[in-house]
Enzyme design. Structure first.
Site, PDB file in Angstrom:
ATOM      1  N   LYS A  53       0.841  -1.204   0.000  1.00  0.00           N
ATOM      2  CA  LYS A  53       0.000   0.000   0.000  1.00  0.00           C
ATOM      3  C   LYS A  53       0.872   1.248   0.000  1.00  0.00           C
ATOM      4  O   LYS A  53       0.588   2.218  -0.696  1.00  0.00           O
ATOM      5  CB  LYS A  53      -0.933  -0.010   1.228  1.00  0.00           C
ATOM      6  CG  LYS A  53      -2.013  -1.090   1.134  1.00  0.00           C
ATOM      7  CD  LYS A  53      -2.790  -1.267   2.444  1.00  0.00           C
ATOM      8  CE  LYS A  53      -3.672  -2.515   2.368  1.00  0.00           C
ATOM      9  NZ  LYS A  53      -4.383  -2.815   3.609  1.00  0.00           N
ATOM     10  N   GLN A  97      -4.430  -1.603   9.753  1.00  0.00           N
ATOM     11  CA  GLN A  97      -4.311  -2.926   9.138  1.00  0.00           C
ATOM     12  C   GLN A  97      -4.900  -3.989  10.069  1.00  0.00           C
ATOM     13  O   GLN A  97      -4.581  -4.035  11.257  1.00  0.00           O
ATOM     14  CB  GLN A  97      -2.831  -3.215   8.819  1.00  0.00           C
ATOM     15  CG  GLN A  97      -2.592  -4.518   8.080  1.00  0.00           C
ATOM     16  CD  GLN A  97      -3.200  -4.553   6.677  1.00  0.00           C
ATOM     17  OE1 GLN A  97      -3.322  -3.527   6.011  1.00  0.00           O
ATOM     18  NE2 GLN A  97      -3.597  -5.734   6.232  1.00  0.00           N
ATOM     19  N   ASP A 120     -11.066   2.653   4.168  1.00  0.00           N
ATOM     20  CA  ASP A 120     -11.258   1.207   4.072  1.00  0.00           C
ATOM     21  C   ASP A 120     -12.751   0.870   3.961  1.00  0.00           C
ATOM     22  O   ASP A 120     -13.101  -0.255   3.601  1.00  0.00           O
ATOM     23  CB  ASP A 120     -10.720   0.524   5.338  1.00  0.00           C
ATOM     24  CG  ASP A 120      -9.405  -0.209   5.102  1.00  0.00           C
ATOM     25  OD1 ASP A 120      -9.174  -0.633   3.961  1.00  0.00           O
ATOM     26  OD2 ASP A 120      -8.642  -0.355   6.071  1.00  0.00           O
TER      27      ASP A 120
HETATM   28  N1  GUN Z   1      -6.539  -6.903   6.240  1.00  0.00           N
HETATM   29  C1  GUN Z   1      -6.841  -7.649   5.159  1.00  0.00           C
HETATM   30  N2  GUN Z   1      -7.401  -6.886   4.200  1.00  0.00           N
HETATM   31  C2  GUN Z   1      -7.457  -5.626   4.697  1.00  0.00           C
HETATM   32  C3  GUN Z   1      -7.922  -4.391   4.170  1.00  0.00           C
HETATM   33  O1  GUN Z   1      -8.415  -4.278   3.040  1.00  0.00           O
HETATM   34  N3  GUN Z   1      -7.784  -3.319   4.995  1.00  0.00           N
HETATM   35  C4  GUN Z   1      -7.257  -3.418   6.227  1.00  0.00           C
HETATM   36  N4  GUN Z   1      -7.193  -2.306   6.962  1.00  0.00           N
HETATM   37  N5  GUN Z   1      -6.815  -4.548   6.742  1.00  0.00           N
HETATM   38  C5  GUN Z   1      -6.917  -5.641   5.976  1.00  0.00           C
END
Ligand code: GUN
Length: 300
Positions: A53, A97, A120
């Site tokens: 990311k 996350q 998100d």
């Molecule tokens: N863990 C697995 N996929 C995601 C996601 O799309 N966003 C976040 N914040 N954590 C994750």
């Protein structure tokens, strides 16, 4: 018939370019979209997602505010950091996350985010807006799947969509979106309580596998000519020997690609299908957050 393999990497590239163009427009106004990225602990999978990311942000001309916290950080400390990021006018989006360590209540943390920075799309306000069909942040993976279908010109109206999985991150939001008036799919949702899964999946014109179970969907469970979207990202240890002991793994989807690609009309690979779209949609959500938060005040 051999299925057309949907190139998620290529479509994600196009979307990332759109995000970069938007970021350049904001930059001309002196605004750089900035995402606060919170990672608790050092889980290798989470670390690798977060790095991906951060690389994507930088490439799109956006920035990340990295916050790495030890695994034993207290919930109160984490909530305090979120409060600061909520108030920080230079931060336009916040990503925590997941998963978090078990001593931290995920619900409390997500609810503490300012919904205006919830890129998100996990906050209850975002989920509520989605269900009610109001404007808000869509979670990145469901949004990415819809973008794949749109780019491939695969119609959803009148199609029978079968979603396998009911997670808050993918299955549930996707099910809601697919039944929106503009998408107009007819929907079946299957889950761990479904008896005779194949009898439902075989009815799917569009079959979306988001169960988190490697190889769950086999060719006999797929309708001839179906569009098959594989959301699974399962880390399967490489069998045998020292590699496995060292933690070597291979990514496998929820779909048996070999078999199903002989029967479907379209299929997404793992990796290289849905995965790259998730990051691209995060960039587009962040761009929207920055545009909205920095919108000029309306004339009096
Ligand atoms: N863990 C697995 N996929 C995601 C996601 O799309 N966003 C976040 N914040 N954590 C994750």
């Amino acid at each position: 018939m051999a299925a057309r393999v949907i190139d998620g990497g290529k479509i994600a590239r196009k979307k990332r370019d759109e995000a970069a163009a938007g970021a350049a427009r904001l930059k001309a106004r002196g605004i750089t979209p900035c995402l606060g990225v919170i990672l608790v602990g050092d889980d290798p999978a989470s670390l690798s997602y977060v790095r991906g990311k951060e690389r994507a942000l930088e490439e799109a001309g956006m920035t990340g505010r990295d916050i790495r916290l030890p695994r034993d950080v207290t919930e109160e400390k984490l909530l305090g950091i979120i409060k600061e990021l909520n108030a920080d006018r230079l931060v336009h989006g916040i990503l925590v996350q997941l998963p978090l360590p078990p001593h931290i209540r995920e619900d409390r943390v997500i609810t503490a985010l300012d919904p205006a920075k919830d890129v998100d799309g996990f906050h209850p306000v975002s989920a509520g807006n989605l269900v009610l069909g109001r404007r808000g942040f869509l979670p990145c993976t469901p949004r990415g799947i819809l973008a794949l279908l749109e780019e491939m010109k695969i119609p959803t109206a009148g199609a029978h969509a079968v979603v396998v999985g009911r997670s808050n991150l993918v299955g549930r939001p996707l099910a809601n979106l697919l039944t929106r008036r503009d998408l107009n799919a007819t929907l079946t949702v299957c889950h761990t309580g479904t008896v005779d899964l194949g009898s439902y999946t075989r009815q799917g014109d569009i079959l979306i596998a988001a169960a988190g179970k490697a190889g769950l969907i086999t060719a006999d469970m797929v309708k001839d000519g179906a569009v098959v979207i594989d959301v699974g990202v399962n880390r399967v240890p490489v069998p045998g020997g020292e590699n496995a002991a060292a933690g070597a793994y291979r990514l496998r989807g929820d779909v048996d690609f070999e078999g199903v690609s002989k029967k479907a009309s379209y299929i997404t690979p793992v990796p290289g299908g849905v995965g790259p779209m998730t990051i691209a949609m995060l960039l587009l959500n962040l761009l929207r957050a920055a545009e909205d938060l920095c919108a000029p005040a309306p004339a009096p």
